[in-house]
Design a protein around this motif. Structure first.
Motif, PDB file in Angstrom:
ATOM      1  N   UNK A 147       0.828  -1.213   0.000  1.00 45.44           N
ATOM      2  CA  UNK A 147       0.000   0.000   0.000  1.00 45.44           C
ATOM      3  C   UNK A 147       0.860   1.260   0.000  1.00 45.44           C
ATOM      4  N   UNK A 148       1.926   1.251   0.770  1.00 42.24           N
ATOM      5  CA  UNK A 148       2.824   2.400   0.812  1.00 42.24           C
ATOM      6  C   UNK A 148       3.481   2.612  -0.548  1.00 42.24           C
ATOM      7  N   UNK A 149       3.945   1.522  -1.136  1.00 45.29           N
ATOM      8  CA  UNK A 149       4.596   1.611  -2.449  1.00 45.29           C
ATOM      9  C   UNK A 149       3.635   2.183  -3.487  1.00 45.29           C
ATOM     10  N   UNK A 150       2.425   1.665  -3.543  1.00 44.27           N
ATOM     11  CA  UNK A 150       1.452   2.137  -4.520  1.00 44.27           C
ATOM     12  C   UNK A 150       1.159   3.619  -4.334  1.00 44.27           C
ATOM     13  N   UNK A 151       1.004   4.068  -3.091  1.00 47.24           N
ATOM     14  CA  UNK A 151       0.715   5.469  -2.821  1.00 47.24           C
ATOM     15  C   UNK A 151       1.861   6.367  -3.270  1.00 47.24           C
ATOM     16  N   UNK A 152       3.097   6.006  -2.924  1.00 46.19           N
ATOM     17  CA  UNK A 152       4.229   6.831  -3.310  1.00 46.19           C
ATOM     18  C   UNK A 152       4.439   6.843  -4.812  1.00 46.19           C
TER      19      UNK A 152
ATOM     20  N   UNK B 286       2.127   6.592  -7.051  1.00 47.44           N
ATOM     21  CA  UNK B 286       1.103   7.510  -7.570  1.00 47.44           C
ATOM     22  C   UNK B 286       1.532   8.953  -7.325  1.00 47.44           C
ATOM     23  N   UNK B 287       2.166   9.199  -6.188  1.00 50.03           N
ATOM     24  CA  UNK B 287       2.624  10.556  -5.872  1.00 50.03           C
ATOM     25  C   UNK B 287       3.653  11.040  -6.884  1.00 50.03           C
ATOM     26  N   UNK B 288       4.532  10.157  -7.332  1.00 50.81           N
ATOM     27  CA  UNK B 288       5.512  10.552  -8.350  1.00 50.81           C
ATOM     28  C   UNK B 288       4.813  11.181  -9.546  1.00 50.81           C
ATOM     29  N   UNK B 289       3.794  10.514 -10.042  1.00 48.52           N
ATOM     30  CA  UNK B 289       3.077  11.001 -11.219  1.00 48.52           C
ATOM     31  C   UNK B 289       2.383  12.319 -10.907  1.00 48.52           C
ATOM     32  N   UNK B 290       1.731  12.398  -9.747  1.00 42.50           N
ATOM     33  CA  UNK B 290       1.026  13.627  -9.366  1.00 42.50           C
ATOM     34  C   UNK B 290       1.966  14.820  -9.245  1.00 42.50           C
TER      35      UNK B 290
ATOM     36  N   UNK C  75       1.341  12.123  19.773  1.00 48.09           N
ATOM     37  CA  UNK C  75       0.274  11.130  19.617  1.00 48.09           C
ATOM     38  C   UNK C  75      -0.967  11.759  18.985  1.00 48.09           C
ATOM     39  N   UNK C  76      -1.324  12.971  19.419  1.00 52.55           N
ATOM     40  CA  UNK C  76      -2.504  13.654  18.871  1.00 52.55           C
ATOM     41  C   UNK C  76      -2.326  13.939  17.373  1.00 52.55           C
ATOM     42  N   UNK C  77      -1.111  14.273  16.960  1.00 53.36           N
ATOM     43  CA  UNK C  77      -0.852  14.517  15.535  1.00 53.36           C
ATOM     44  C   UNK C  77      -1.019  13.238  14.710  1.00 53.36           C
ATOM     45  N   UNK C  78      -0.531  12.126  15.254  1.00 56.58           N
ATOM     46  CA  UNK C  78      -0.684  10.857  14.549  1.00 56.58           C
ATOM     47  C   UNK C  78      -2.162  10.454  14.473  1.00 56.58           C
ATOM     48  N   UNK C  79      -2.903  10.693  15.543  1.00 56.50           N
ATOM     49  CA  UNK C  79      -4.337  10.381  15.532  1.00 56.50           C
ATOM     50  C   UNK C  79      -5.055  11.232  14.502  1.00 56.50           C
ATOM     51  N   UNK C  80      -4.731  12.506  14.425  1.00 57.84           N
ATOM     52  CA  UNK C  80      -5.365  13.396  13.431  1.00 57.84           C
ATOM     53  C   UNK C  80      -5.007  12.940  12.008  1.00 57.84           C
ATOM     54  N   UNK C  81      -3.781  12.532  11.810  1.00 55.28           N
ATOM     55  CA  UNK C  81      -3.356  12.024  10.503  1.00 55.28           C
ATOM     56  C   UNK C  81      -4.111  10.757  10.151  1.00 55.28           C
ATOM     57  N   UNK C  82      -4.233   9.869  11.126  1.00 52.10           N
ATOM     58  CA  UNK C  82      -4.954   8.610  10.903  1.00 52.10           C
ATOM     59  C   UNK C  82      -6.398   8.888  10.497  1.00 52.10           C
ATOM     60  N   UNK C  83      -7.030   9.823  11.159  1.00 51.49           N
ATOM     61  CA  UNK C  83      -8.415  10.187  10.837  1.00 51.49           C
ATOM     62  C   UNK C  83      -8.496  10.804   9.434  1.00 51.49           C
ATOM     63  N   UNK C  84      -7.561  11.676   9.121  1.00 49.83           N
ATOM     64  CA  UNK C  84      -7.560  12.323   7.816  1.00 49.83           C
ATOM     65  C   UNK C  84      -7.350  11.330   6.675  1.00 49.83           C
ATOM     66  N   UNK C  85      -6.590  10.269   6.936  1.00 45.64           N
ATOM     67  CA  UNK C  85      -6.288   9.290   5.887  1.00 45.64           C
ATOM     68  C   UNK C  85      -7.349   8.197   5.771  1.00 45.64           C
ATOM     69  N   UNK C  86      -8.264   8.149   6.742  1.00 45.76           N
ATOM     70  CA  UNK C  86      -9.300   7.095   6.725  1.00 45.76           C
ATOM     71  C   UNK C  86     -10.343   7.343   5.674  1.00 45.76           C
TER      72      UNK C  86
END
Length: 78
Positions: free
Chosen positions: A7-12, A14-18, A67-78
């Motif tokens: 999943x990480x590989x696919x996302x990155x 795709x980011x190259x192209x973007x 920890x709060x930053x990681x939680x916010x990131x997790x929510x944003x990526x869900x």
């Protein structure tokens, strides 16, 4: 936050192209952030992080993320 290597590989990749970072464009650019991320280099980085920190979130916490930053990131990526 606990994505698989695939999943990480696919996302990155795709980011190259973007970001317009393709092999063809790399020849015309110099400097940091101007070359496409290769799947091999990315997977080696993830393996290195997980071998030393167990997970990417643990790596980020060890380098100053809150920890709060990681939680916010997790929510944003869900």
């Amino acid at each position: 936050m606990n994505a698989s290597e695939a999943e990480i590989k696919e996302d990155f990749l795709r980011s190259n192209t973007s970001l317009g970072l393709t092999e063809a464009s790399a020849a015309a650019r110099t400097g940091h952030g101007t070359r496409p991320v290769t799947a091999t280099h990315l997977l080696h980085a993830v393996i290195w992080i997980r071998s030393r920190y167990a997970s990417v979130p643990d790596y980020l916490l060890a380098h100053g993320a809150k920890e709060a930053e990681l939680q916010a990131l997790h929510i944003a990526l869900a």
